[in-house]
Write an enzyme that holds these catalytic residues in place. Structure first.
Site, PDB file in Angstrom:
ATOM      1  N   SER A 195      20.132 -55.542  25.675  1.00  0.00           N
ATOM      2  CA  SER A 195      20.457 -53.815  26.025  1.00  0.00           C
ATOM      3  C   SER A 195      21.504 -53.378  24.880  1.00  0.00           C
ATOM      4  O   SER A 195      22.309 -54.068  24.429  1.00  0.00           O
ATOM      5  CB  SER A 195      21.435 -54.110  27.470  1.00  0.00           C
ATOM      6  OG  SER A 195      20.413 -54.238  28.404  1.00  0.00           O
ATOM      7  N   GLU A 231      12.855 -65.545  32.490  1.00  0.00           N
ATOM      8  CA  GLU A 231      13.767 -65.103  33.310  1.00  0.00           C
ATOM      9  C   GLU A 231      13.639 -65.091  34.890  1.00  0.00           C
ATOM     10  O   GLU A 231      14.596 -65.224  35.591  1.00  0.00           O
ATOM     11  CB  GLU A 231      14.579 -63.790  32.740  1.00  0.00           C
ATOM     12  CG  GLU A 231      15.810 -63.402  33.466  1.00  0.00           C
ATOM     13  CD  GLU A 231      16.265 -62.281  33.002  1.00  0.00           C
ATOM     14  OE1 GLU A 231      17.532 -62.120  32.979  1.00  0.00           O
ATOM     15  OE2 GLU A 231      15.781 -61.479  32.340  1.00  0.00           O
TER      16      GLU A 231
END
Length: 400
Positions: A134, A256
């Site tokens: 991010s 993930e």
């Protein structure tokens, strides 16, 4: 989907349960239940020692192939391990990003040299990792990243080259503790969106890397801003070919949301049990509206479990696909709702800190941290777009 376990699987379950009962005692008795989302500050050194204790006894990277130092356990036995670990109230793992995300990514996409260099340190918990995805203007929209890297000579032209990195990452979990960062950066300055991205491995302990903690609503700071100002990493530290970063990054996101989410759901069940116990203690369980929400929460938790097990029944060699977006959308929404239910059950007491100056109780921390669940790791809006466009084949959302 067969939800039964063989006699051998059940014997493995007893082995895991007995080992955890024996070893989560003595010096490690005090780490039970510590750590986890929003509580990464708790007993960090002790939990790091515990992770290394697990490694010394062969209980890290259990799903990795044996040739890379793992146990090569199938999905069913990985599920069993994570279930028993959660039931034993094992502490939050400090090595999750390396073991569950980067390790499988290197096994799938890395070079033999990269695997030899990094997999042993991940397995033994000697090197810790953070994830540089991010950015301030590229959160769930990962394709908008602006952090850039360029290959430059180390000394004279024609000699060895390094990637020189400039840019900023944000919401970087545990960056203040990490030795390395796996980051998506733009290596083709003329590119836009998904093209021209590369997946770099960047050492954190060097000039040109600055980490600034971000204080959260919980009062803790597991998230960070990371600034790269001329940080360097060797030319060989790109996973996949330059420009293949989007494909590699999507592979990491799939891992993930893999088998470790089973243990996450058992912790969710424990949180729900605690909310119900509070409701019985203060009498709010007699409210039909609360009873309805508790019932819906129980049903939702079972949906999470069955969906996760369904997702894990694909070919063992397959990279997790777009269906993982369904799982992320389900569990994040469910957990946020549980935090809201906890506040409703707690009533007026939920509005004041548990102790000065800002000590929160478990229900307040659950509520505040779960507000982020529908944002980090891909926002709910992005997950819905993925499901609509890539699973259901609907038209792409119009751009503003």
């Amino acid at each position: 989907m067969d939800l039964t376990h063989s006699a051998q699987d059940e014997a493995f379950r007893r082995e895991v349960r007995d080992w955890l009962e024996t070893h989560l005692s003595g010096d490690f008795a005090g780490v039970r239940g510590l750590g986890g989302s929003g509580r990464e500050h708790e007993a960090y050194d002790e939990r790091l020692a515990w992770d290394r204790h697990l490694a010394a006894h062969g209980w890290t990277c259990i799903g990795w192939p044996e040739e890379y130092g793992g146990r090569g356990l199938n999905a069913a036995r990985q599920v069993i391990f994570h279930e028993e670990y959660a039931r034993a109230d094992g502490p939050g793992r400090v090595n999750h990003l390396g073991e569950e995300l980067l390790g499988p990514t290197l096994i799938a996409f890395g070079t033999p040299e990269q695997r030899d260099r990094f997999l042993p340190g991940i397995r033994t918990v000697e090197e810790l990792w953070c994830q540089g995805y991010s950015e301030p203007d590229a959160g769930s929209d990962l394709a908008a990243v602006k952090t850039r890297a360029r290959l430059e000579p180390v000394s004279e032209p024609g000699g060895p080259r390094q990637w020189v990195v400039h840019g900023q990452k944000v919401w970087t979990s545990l960056a203040h503790l990490a030795d390395w960062c796996f980051a998506v950066v733009r290596t083709d300055p003329a590119s836009t969106r998904h093209a021209g991205l590369s997946y770099l491995l960047i050492p954190m302990h060097q000039e040109g890397v600055e980490v600034r903690p971000i204080q959260q609503l919980t009062g803790t700071s597991e998230f960070n801003e990371v600034f790269f100002d001329g940080a360097r990493t060797d030319a060989s530290m790109v996973v996949g070919a330059p420009g293949d970063g989007w494909k590699v990054a999507m592979g990491t996101l799939g891992y993930e949301r893999g088998v470790s989410t089973i243990g996450q759901q058992i912790r969710f069940a424990r949180e729900l049990d605690a909310v119900v116990a509070l409701a019985r203690h203060n009498g709010t369980i007699d409210d039909p509206a609360v009873q309805d929400r508790v019932t819906r929460a129980r049903m939702g938790l079972e949906v999470l479990r069955l969906n996760a097990l369904r997702m894990l029944t694909g070919p063992a060699s397959a990279t997790p696909g777009h269906e993982v977006a369904i799982g992320k959308l389900l569990w994040s929404t469910w957990h946020r709702s549980l935090g809201e239910l906890a506040m409703e059950v707690a009533g007026a007491a939920s509005l004041t800190a548990h102790a000065p100056p800002y000590e929160l109780d478990d229900f307040q921390r659950l509520f505040l941290f779960s507000r982020a669940d529908t944002l980090y790791g891909g926002s709910n809006e992005i997950q819905r777009n993925i499901i609509a466009e890539r699973v259901l084949g609907l038209p792409r959302e119009p751009k503003p």
